[in-house]
Design an enzyme around this catalytic site. Structure first.
Site, PDB file in Angstrom:
ATOM      1  N   ARG A 160     -57.704-106.764 -51.471  1.00  0.00           N
ATOM      2  CA  ARG A 160     -56.581-106.940 -50.533  1.00  0.00           C
ATOM      3  C   ARG A 160     -55.860-105.639 -50.201  1.00  0.00           C
ATOM      4  NH1 ARG A 160     -51.467-109.807 -53.622  1.00  0.00           N
ATOM      5  NH2 ARG A 160     -51.300-108.327 -55.340  1.00  0.00           N
ATOM      6  N   HIS A 235     -56.215-116.530 -51.266  1.00  0.00           N
ATOM      7  CA  HIS A 235     -54.788-116.733 -51.568  1.00  0.00           C
ATOM      8  C   HIS A 235     -54.068-117.264 -50.321  1.00  0.00           C
ATOM      9  CE1 HIS A 235     -50.851-116.109 -53.177  1.00  0.00           C
ATOM     10  NE2 HIS A 235     -51.198-115.259 -54.124  1.00  0.00           N
ATOM     11  N   ASP A 282     -46.467-122.513 -60.654  1.00  0.00           N
ATOM     12  CA  ASP A 282     -47.485-121.449 -60.629  1.00  0.00           C
ATOM     13  C   ASP A 282     -48.598-121.901 -61.575  1.00  0.00           C
ATOM     14  OD1 ASP A 282     -48.883-119.146 -60.346  1.00  0.00           O
ATOM     15  OD2 ASP A 282     -47.315-117.795 -61.049  1.00  0.00           O
ATOM     16  N   GLU A 335     -54.830-122.317 -53.232  1.00  0.00           N
ATOM     17  CA  GLU A 335     -55.791-121.215 -53.213  1.00  0.00           C
ATOM     18  C   GLU A 335     -57.094-121.576 -53.927  1.00  0.00           C
ATOM     19  OE1 GLU A 335     -53.676-117.969 -55.127  1.00  0.00           O
ATOM     20  OE2 GLU A 335     -51.795-118.883 -54.530  1.00  0.00           O
TER      21      GLU A 335
HETATM   22  O1  TA6 Z   1     -51.620-117.093 -56.782  1.00  0.00           O
HETATM   23  C1  TA6 Z   1     -50.373-117.211 -57.311  1.00  0.00           C
HETATM   24  C2  TA6 Z   1     -49.922-115.878 -57.835  1.00  0.00           C
HETATM   25  O2  TA6 Z   1     -50.861-115.378 -58.736  1.00  0.00           O
HETATM   26  C3  TA6 Z   1     -48.529-116.051 -58.447  1.00  0.00           C
HETATM   27  O3  TA6 Z   1     -48.554-115.970 -59.817  1.00  0.00           O
HETATM   28  C4  TA6 Z   1     -47.706-114.986 -57.807  1.00  0.00           C
HETATM   29  O4  TA6 Z   1     -47.593-113.900 -58.583  1.00  0.00           O
HETATM   30  C5  TA6 Z   1     -48.472-114.779 -56.536  1.00  0.00           C
HETATM   31  O5  TA6 Z   1     -49.822-114.945 -56.795  1.00  0.00           O
HETATM   32  C6  TA6 Z   1     -48.183-113.610 -55.658  1.00  0.00           C
HETATM   33  O6  TA6 Z   1     -48.648-112.450 -56.144  1.00  0.00           O
HETATM   34  P1  TA6 Z   1     -48.393-111.109 -55.339  1.00  0.00           P
HETATM   35  O7  TA6 Z   1     -48.993-110.044 -56.177  1.00  0.00           O
HETATM   36  O8  TA6 Z   1     -49.067-111.247 -54.020  1.00  0.00           O
HETATM   37  O9  TA6 Z   1     -46.908-110.986 -55.176  1.00  0.00           O
END
Ligand code: TA6
Length: 360
Positions: A160, A235, A282, A335
């Site tokens: 990403r 995501h 989460d 996701e």
């Molecule tokens: O997919 C959920 C997650 O892993 C959460 O735990 C939260 O941290 C989110 O992703 C967002 O992560 P980021 O690094 O994009 O802020």
């Protein structure tokens, strides 16, 4: 009410490109297997595009099942527009027959928007950073080769935050779908990333707009002489009217890892009529069904996800806790991923995980 709507609309049939392949198979199959994805790779041609407002041809590859759009400025079905957002290049791909449009930023191969019938289906944060310094928050960031903090890399891995290349773009003979492929390999990584993840790989990300909806296919091949393992997730940040007025279907009674409780495993919720988030959530659900859905009772909108080779599903919303995005009420992250059990690839093997997203 919600349950009724789901039953009436049902799930549309979908034969994913991925079903033509096994989960992993030898490198030789990469070229040999039939199907639209591999056919997509065969010919070289030109496609009609607009770059920053002016008509321009662009070298891309298309294939037997995929026809190249003529370079004709009178073509009202202009397939793609290349432009810039902040410092970053983005492609807007259209599919006029189904009235859809998807935007993808090459940095992170991040889908940032998907509109069907002019209505946006993904959340994009007002604070989304388009400098190329941080992952873009919203749309579909890709988590690869590491989901979350579980590994040697920064949160969610490097896909990403890497610059991907446009490899191919095309349309089907009957114009029932338009698609593009982005690619990334170890050669695109900086030395710090290579030392943390020292493997040779090629990743391809195919995005298709067609009558079935939005398909995304992520594919990775081990090009090296050592095996490697990885975890992965799409995501997805879905745009919702208010996260607390949404019900999630498909996760009932499924065990999950609660990331808010030191990754403790729980047996799963027994709510049979759709799970509603009323507090920060989460979770990583393991072995989830291949069809999931979100019902937004304020918008009266259903989003359906069909997933392939992606056994797990993360569900996330921070619900306003410290550090939450100011727009947290307006997104719901669901996701599909391969998270609990990493995927192992031997030299020459490849793997593909796919999703189809539909929304009426
Ligand atoms: O997919 C959920 C997650 O892993 C959460 O735990 C939260 O941290 C989110 O992703 C967002 O992560 P980021 O690094 O994009 O802020």
């Amino acid at each position: 009410m919600a349950f009724c709507c789901l039953a009436v609309i049902g799930y549309l049939p979908f034969v994913p490109v991925s079903s033509l392949w096994t989960t992993t198979h030898p490198k030789s199959c990469w070229k040999r297997r039939s199907g639209s994805y591999s056919a997509f790779r065969r010919k070289i041609g030109r496609v009609s595009c607009v770059v920053e407002g002016s008509s321009q041809n662009m070298e891309v590859k298309s294939g037997a099942d995929w026809k190249i759009l003529e370079s004709d400025s009178s073509d009202q079905q202009q397939m793609a527009i290349l432009s810039k957002v902040g410092n970053l290049e983005q492609i807007t791909l259209h599919h006029a027959p189904s009235n859809q449009q998807v935007q993808v930023v090459l940095f992170g191969a991040t889908v940032t928007s998907w509109k069907k019938n002019q209505v946006e289906r993904f959340f994009l944060s007002q604070e989304a950073d388009f400098s190329g310094q941080k992952p873009i928050r919203g749309g579909i960031p890709l988590c690869f080769p590491q989901f979350g903090p579980y590994g040697p890399l920064a949160q969610h891995g490097f896909a990403r935050i890497s610059y991907w290349h446009l490899k191919q773009m095309g349309t089907t003979q009957d114009r029932s779908a338009n698609g593009l492929i982005l690619s990334l390999s170890n050669q695109d990584l900086n030395s710090a990333l290579i030392s943390s993840w020292p493997f040779l790989f090629t990743a391809e990300y195919q995005i298709i707009l067609g009558f079935d909806g939005l398909e995304t296919h992520f594919r990775v091949r081990n090009d090296g002489e050592e095996p490697f393992s990885f975890t992965f997730a799409f995501h997805n940040y879905f745009d919702v009217s208010d996260v607390s007025s949404c019900q999630i279907f498909g996760l009932e009674n499924i065990p999950y890892c609660d990331r808010r409780k030191n990754d403790e495993w729980s047996e799963g919720e027994e709510n049979l009529s759709g799970f509603q988030m009323m507090e920060p959530v989460d979770r990583i659900y393991s072995s989830t069904p291949d069809e999931l859905a979100i019902f937004d009772s304020s918008k009266l909108q259903i989003i359906k996800i069909k997933k392939y080779h992606l056994p797990d599903s993360t569900l996330w919303n921070p619900f306003g806790i410290q550090g939450s995005d100011p727009g947290w009420k307006r997104f719901l992250c669901l996701e599909p991923g391969a998270i609990k059990s990493p995927i192992h690839l031997k030299p020459g093997e490849e793997w593909q995980g796919s999703q189809l997203i539909q929304s009426e």
